[in-house]
Design a protein around this motif. Structure first.
Motif, PDB file in Angstrom:
ATOM      1  N   TYR A  91      39.258 -24.687 -43.932  1.00  0.00           N
ATOM      2  CA  TYR A  91      39.194 -25.831 -43.020  1.00  0.00           C
ATOM      3  C   TYR A  91      40.570 -26.486 -42.959  1.00  0.00           C
ATOM      4  O   TYR A  91      41.161 -26.815 -44.001  1.00  0.00           O
ATOM      5  CB  TYR A  91      38.130 -26.818 -43.485  1.00  0.00           C
ATOM      6  N   TYR A  92      41.036 -26.682 -41.729  1.00  0.00           N
ATOM      7  CA  TYR A  92      42.364 -27.238 -41.490  1.00  0.00           C
ATOM      8  C   TYR A  92      42.268 -28.543 -40.711  1.00  0.00           C
ATOM      9  O   TYR A  92      41.511 -28.644 -39.732  1.00  0.00           O
ATOM     10  CB  TYR A  92      43.219 -26.273 -40.685  1.00  0.00           C
ATOM     11  N   CYS A  93      43.089 -29.480 -41.101  1.00  0.00           N
ATOM     12  CA  CYS A  93      43.278 -30.716 -40.348  1.00  0.00           C
ATOM     13  C   CYS A  93      44.477 -30.508 -39.420  1.00  0.00           C
ATOM     14  O   CYS A  93      45.460 -29.864 -39.812  1.00  0.00           O
ATOM     15  CB  CYS A  93      43.545 -31.843 -41.343  1.00  0.00           C
ATOM     16  N   ALA A  94      44.379 -31.025 -38.199  1.00  0.00           N
ATOM     17  CA  ALA A  94      45.450 -30.839 -37.244  1.00  0.00           C
ATOM     18  C   ALA A  94      45.640 -32.094 -36.403  1.00  0.00           C
ATOM     19  O   ALA A  94      44.699 -32.864 -36.198  1.00  0.00           O
ATOM     20  CB  ALA A  94      45.143 -29.647 -36.336  1.00  0.00           C
ATOM     21  N   ALA A  95      46.854 -32.271 -35.918  1.00  0.00           N
ATOM     22  CA  ALA A  95      47.175 -33.418 -35.073  1.00  0.00           C
ATOM     23  C   ALA A  95      47.985 -32.954 -33.875  1.00  0.00           C
ATOM     24  O   ALA A  95      48.865 -32.095 -34.006  1.00  0.00           O
ATOM     25  CB  ALA A  95      47.957 -34.466 -35.860  1.00  0.00           C
ATOM     26  N   ALA A  96      47.666 -33.536 -32.725  1.00  0.00           N
ATOM     27  CA  ALA A  96      48.352 -33.179 -31.491  1.00  0.00           C
ATOM     28  C   ALA A  96      48.924 -34.428 -30.832  1.00  0.00           C
ATOM     29  O   ALA A  96      48.243 -35.451 -30.713  1.00  0.00           O
ATOM     30  CB  ALA A  96      47.395 -32.483 -30.528  1.00  0.00           C
ATOM     31  N   THR A  97      50.157 -34.319 -30.361  1.00  0.00           N
ATOM     32  CA  THR A  97      50.792 -35.427 -29.653  1.00  0.00           C
ATOM     33  C   THR A  97      50.516 -35.355 -28.155  1.00  0.00           C
ATOM     34  O   THR A  97      50.192 -36.361 -27.527  1.00  0.00           O
ATOM     35  CB  THR A  97      52.312 -35.402 -29.890  1.00  0.00           C
ATOM     36  N   TYR A 112      50.923 -30.216 -35.611  1.00  0.00           N
ATOM     37  CA  TYR A 112      50.924 -30.562 -37.030  1.00  0.00           C
ATOM     38  C   TYR A 112      49.656 -30.015 -37.680  1.00  0.00           C
ATOM     39  O   TYR A 112      48.546 -30.208 -37.161  1.00  0.00           O
ATOM     40  CB  TYR A 112      50.972 -32.081 -37.227  1.00  0.00           C
ATOM     41  N   TRP A 113      49.841 -29.369 -38.832  1.00  0.00           N
ATOM     42  CA  TRP A 113      48.735 -28.745 -39.546  1.00  0.00           C
ATOM     43  C   TRP A 113      48.838 -29.015 -41.033  1.00  0.00           C
ATOM     44  O   TRP A 113      49.937 -29.055 -41.598  1.00  0.00           O
ATOM     45  CB  TRP A 113      48.746 -27.224 -39.329  1.00  0.00           C
ATOM     46  N   GLY A 114      47.682 -29.177 -41.653  1.00  0.00           N
ATOM     47  CA  GLY A 114      47.627 -29.210 -43.100  1.00  0.00           C
ATOM     48  C   GLY A 114      47.615 -27.798 -43.655  1.00  0.00           C
ATOM     49  O   GLY A 114      47.597 -26.822 -42.904  1.00  0.00           O
ATOM     50  N   GLN A 115      47.589 -27.696 -44.963  1.00  0.00           N
ATOM     51  CA  GLN A 115      47.645 -26.387 -45.606  1.00  0.00           C
ATOM     52  C   GLN A 115      46.274 -25.717 -45.665  1.00  0.00           C
ATOM     53  O   GLN A 115      46.178 -24.524 -45.924  1.00  0.00           O
ATOM     54  CB  GLN A 115      48.224 -26.517 -47.028  1.00  0.00           C
TER      55      GLN A 115
END
Length: 123
Positions: A91-97, A112-115
């Motif tokens: 499971y990955y956390c992600a962020a988009a601008t 942007y992505w977590g590990q």
């Protein structure tokens, strides 16, 4: 610059519940925050998203009614209930601008992505 750090990976029995969290560093107030998952041999799949401002959420059909995504300041949480073996994945956390006008579940739109954290559901 944004960095994301997930926590809470682990193993759980089918039918059980589990929670994973993601803590962000940097400016995220205007960013689309999402959870993706990837099982071996599969492509990365959008699980849930929370929109900035109003905090509305959208879920993949496969988790609708079982998973709940929430946000408290710089921490986003994915509460997973009634887990199934097919929920087993990283499971990955992600962020988009730059998300406006785009579908939320295209992994290529997130910069942007977590590990990632492993969640394993046993039958």
């Amino acid at each position: 610059q944004v960095s994301l750090l997930e926590s809470g990976g682990g193993s759980v029995q089918a039918g059980g519940s589990h929670k994973v969290s993601c803590t962000a560093r940097g400016h995220t107030d205007d960013k689309l925050m999402a959870w993706f998952r990837q099982a071996p041999g599969n492509s990365r799949e959008g699980v849930a998203v929370i929109y900035p401002g109003g905090g509305s959420t959208v879920y993949a059909d496969s988790v609708q009614g079982r998973f709940i995504m929430s946000q408290n300041k710089k921490t986003v949480t994915l509460q997973m209930n009634n887990l199934k073996p097919e929920d087993t994945a990283m499971y990955y956390c992600a962020a988009a601008t730059f998300w406006y006008g785009k579908t939320w579940n295209n992994a290529r739109d997130y910069e942007y992505w977590g590990q990632g954290v492993q969640v394993t559901v046993s039958s």
